[in-house]
Design a protein around this motif. Structure first.
Motif, short mmCIF file in Angstrom:
data_model
loop_
_atom_site.label_atom_id
_atom_site.label_comp_id
_atom_site.label_asym_id
_atom_site.label_seq_id
_atom_site.Cartn_x
_atom_site.Cartn_y
_atom_site.Cartn_z
N LEU A 14 -1.55 33.20 0.49
CA LEU A 14 -0.09 33.12 0.48
C LEU A 14 0.46 33.68 -0.82
O LEU A 14 1.43 34.44 -0.82
N ARG A 15 -0.15 33.33 -1.94
CA ARG A 15 0.31 33.82 -3.23
C ARG A 15 0.22 35.34 -3.29
O ARG A 15 1.15 36.02 -3.73
N GLU A 21 4.57 41.46 -0.76
CA GLU A 21 5.69 41.73 0.13
C GLU A 21 7.05 41.48 -0.53
O GLU A 21 8.02 42.16 -0.23
N LEU A 22 7.12 40.49 -1.37
CA LEU A 22 8.41 40.14 -1.94
C LEU A 22 8.52 40.46 -3.43
O LEU A 22 9.56 40.27 -4.03
#
Length: 68
Positions: A14-15, A21-22
């Motif tokens: 997730l990290r 992506e962000l």
């Protein structure tokens, strides 16, 4: 059942995804979650599974008079 190692692996994925992506760093909630995983915080434990108690149904009474 997933353990701390699985949780840490998921956290790392997730990290990495957030970073790619962000273009975002970790927010405070994710850093807190990471710390909870590392310290095996009991708040992250799944709820206890309760076993259903089997209550037998009462069988109907036999017929009083049998005619046939």
């Amino acid at each position: 059942m997933a353990g701390p190692a699985d949780a840490l692996a998921h956290y790392q994925r997730l990290r990495q995804r957030l970073a790619e992506e962000l273009d975002s760093g970790l927010g405070q909630p994710l850093r807190r979650l990471h710390q909870q995983i590392l310290t095996t915080d009991p708040a992250l434990a799944p709820p206890a599974v309760t076993r259903a108690v089997h209550v037998p149904r009462r069988a109907s009474s036999p017929p009083r008079l049998f005619t046939g």
